[in-house]
Scaffold this motif. Structure first.
Motif, PDB file in Angstrom:
ATOM      1  N   SER A 273     -54.479  -7.056 -33.094  1.00  0.00           N
ATOM      2  CA  SER A 273     -54.930  -8.452 -33.180  1.00  0.00           C
ATOM      3  C   SER A 273     -55.616  -8.779 -34.502  1.00  0.00           C
ATOM      4  O   SER A 273     -55.496  -9.894 -34.995  1.00  0.00           O
TER       5      SER A 273
ATOM      6  N   LYS B  40     -66.831 -10.515 -32.514  1.00  0.00           N
ATOM      7  CA  LYS B  40     -65.605 -11.189 -32.083  1.00  0.00           C
ATOM      8  C   LYS B  40     -64.533 -10.138 -31.764  1.00  0.00           C
ATOM      9  O   LYS B  40     -63.852 -10.203 -30.734  1.00  0.00           O
TER      10      LYS B  40
ATOM     11  N   ASN C  56     -63.425  -9.752 -27.895  1.00  0.00           N
ATOM     12  CA  ASN C  56     -62.012 -10.051 -27.674  1.00  0.00           C
ATOM     13  C   ASN C  56     -61.295  -8.828 -27.089  1.00  0.00           C
ATOM     14  O   ASN C  56     -60.476  -8.939 -26.177  1.00  0.00           O
ATOM     15  N   SER C  57     -61.649  -7.645 -27.591  1.00  0.00           N
ATOM     16  CA  SER C  57     -61.053  -6.408 -27.052  1.00  0.00           C
ATOM     17  C   SER C  57     -61.474  -6.217 -25.607  1.00  0.00           C
ATOM     18  O   SER C  57     -60.684  -5.797 -24.752  1.00  0.00           O
TER      19      SER C  57
ATOM     20  N   ASP D 100     -62.270  -8.455 -23.417  1.00  0.00           N
ATOM     21  CA  ASP D 100     -61.550  -9.386 -22.523  1.00  0.00           C
ATOM     22  C   ASP D 100     -60.301  -8.696 -21.997  1.00  0.00           C
ATOM     23  O   ASP D 100     -59.938  -8.810 -20.817  1.00  0.00           O
TER      24      ASP D 100
ATOM     25  N   LYS E 169     -53.364 -13.855 -19.765  1.00  0.00           N
ATOM     26  CA  LYS E 169     -53.389 -13.207 -21.085  1.00  0.00           C
ATOM     27  C   LYS E 169     -52.016 -13.332 -21.733  1.00  0.00           C
ATOM     28  O   LYS E 169     -51.901 -13.629 -22.927  1.00  0.00           O
TER      29      LYS E 169
ATOM     30  N   GLY F 290     -60.551 -14.801 -20.846  1.00  0.00           N
ATOM     31  CA  GLY F 290     -61.759 -13.975 -20.821  1.00  0.00           C
ATOM     32  C   GLY F 290     -62.547 -14.150 -19.531  1.00  0.00           C
ATOM     33  O   GLY F 290     -63.044 -13.184 -18.941  1.00  0.00           O
TER      34      GLY F 290
END
Ligand code: CAA
Length: 381
Positions: free
Chosen positions: A100, A233, A237-238, A240, A306, A314
């Motif tokens: 990502s 972030k 984000n990981s 989630d 997702k 999330g």
């Protein structure tokens, strides 16, 4: 609304189940008792492409969608949650952030060997005094020419001492009184990186969990992941993504406990008939089956969101993790109850499922943290 799995997703379930039942489950007890790292099982999973299952084929992965990922992790956890957490961590909080946030060079250098299953990944966020309060980090990365020098201690590192690639969150400065956190990719053979202690755990004992010490670890600036100041972030984000994995893992443990409790109840006789014919046991089995199904559907929903890049992924990942992990603890306790005294003995697997389930309400964010994430999400709009 279609709740059916696709043909491809069914194939994933069948093939992973077959491998897990034949190659992972028979070894689970021995590896748990001896705290033995499941290398052999991981080699088999790597051959099936499951160490990089959410990574596109162009980067050495299998290119599964998140629903297939969830199904695969559930099936692995049904056989052994220790193996599942190793697979979940390398996929969702190491491979995925590189995919990502990584540059093309980082993807070629670090992601390809991870996704092919030649290497394992780890995620280094928590510290001795920063668990739930994840932004309160002390580990620092100080610029020195074209390098950064990392100092600090990371705790609860799944795959610590086994991973070749680590995603490490460190403080690179201060911005308006707020810690500026940056993510780094750190290779295992960097001077100054060492395992300072190994945890001996209640459950998931075949997975390795360590503290890692960083003493003047020199990292080139090309290893900054996602840009300076974007570390939280990258981390959140990981997570989630990781929380969908832990929800799936919890469903797998609960399913295993339920399956064994159901079979036991058909064999065990009390008061002249199998205990499955007593309503007290039937009601328990009915509750367990219903709760497992509800958790599975919520987890698959988060995974499906997702896949469609839904902005509430999330929040749903946290709901799935919260519900599935709490459910797994209740179902495993009930599975022991159905087994009576036998359930408390190592002659039966349910005591292992109970121990394995316990951490699921804690790692990758406690249940209380999931409630914070959910509440913030639902109050936002
Ligand atoms: N995606 C992207 N960015 C996000 C995000 C998300 N889902 N959530 C937050 N962020 C960003 C925010 O926008 C913010 O950025 P700015 O500073 O630029 O505004 C930054 O991240 C910090 O976010 P918050 O201000 O919301 O942070 P907070 O201090 O209020 O904390 C929290 C929120 C929910 C309590 C969070 O700290 C948390 O989730 N804690 C639990 C941590 C955790 O899960 N740890 C487990 C570690 S891994 C593990 O268990 C070991 C293993 O190996 C498996």
């Amino acid at each position: 609304m279609n709740l059916e799995l696709t043909e491809e997703q069914e194939m994933v379930r069948n093939s992973v189940r077959e491998f897990a039942e034949n190659e992972i489950a028979p070894l689970a007890r021995e590896y748990d008792e001896e705290e033995k790292f499941p290398r052999k099982q991981l080699e088999g999973l790597a051959e099936l492409g499951l160490l990089g299952m959410i990574i596109p084929e162009e980067y050495g992965g299998t290119g599964f969608d998140s629903v297939s990922y969830s199904i695969a992790l559930e099936e692995i956890a049904r056989a052994d949650a220790s193996v599942a957490v190793i697979v979940g961590v390398t996929n969702s909080v190491c491979c995925y952030p590189i995919l990502s946030f990584g540059t093309e060079d980082q993807k070629q250098q670090f992601l390809v060997p991870l996704a092919k299953g030649d290497e394992l990944g780890a995620f280094c966020l928590s510290e001795p005094h920063a668990g739930s309060d994840a932004t309160n980090l002390k580990t620092s990365a100080v610029k020195d020419g074209a390098d950064y020098i990392i100092n600090g201690t990371k705790s609860w590192v799944t795959n610590g001492g086994e991973a070749q690639t680590h995603i490490v969150m460190a403080v690179t400065g201060d911005s308006g009184g707020k810690k500026e956190v940056t993510a780094f990719i750190v290779e295992e053979d960097r001077d100054g990186l060492s395992v300072s202690s190994v945890e001996h755990k209640l459950g998931q004992r075949a997975s390795k969990t360590t503290e890692l010490s960083f003493e003047d670890v020199r990292i080139p600036e090309e290893n900054v992941l996602g840009g300076i100041g974007n570390g939280m972030k990258v981390a959140f984000n990981s997570l989630d993504n990781g929380r969908i994995g832990i929800g799936s893992l919890a469903v797998g443990i609960a399913q295993a406990a339920f399956d064994e409790a159901k079979e036991y109840s058909k064999d065990r006789v009390a008061f002249g008939r199998p205990i499955a014919e007593h309503q007290a046991i039937q009601f328990k089995l009915a509750d367990m089956a219903t709760e497992i199904e509800a958790a599975r559907l919520l987890t698959l929903q988060a995974a499906s969101m997702k896949d469609s890049d839904h902005k509430k992924t999330g929040v749903y990942a946290s709901m799935a993790k919260l519900y599935a992990s709490e459910m797994a603890n209740t179902v495993c306790a009930d599975a022991i109850q159905i087994h009576g005294g036998n359930g408390y003995s190592r002659h039966y697997n349910v005591e292992k499922y109970y121990r394995d389930a316990r951490i699921t309400t804690i790692y990758e964010g406690t249940s209380e943290i999931q409630k914070i994430v959910i509440a913030r999400g639902i109050l936002k709009n």
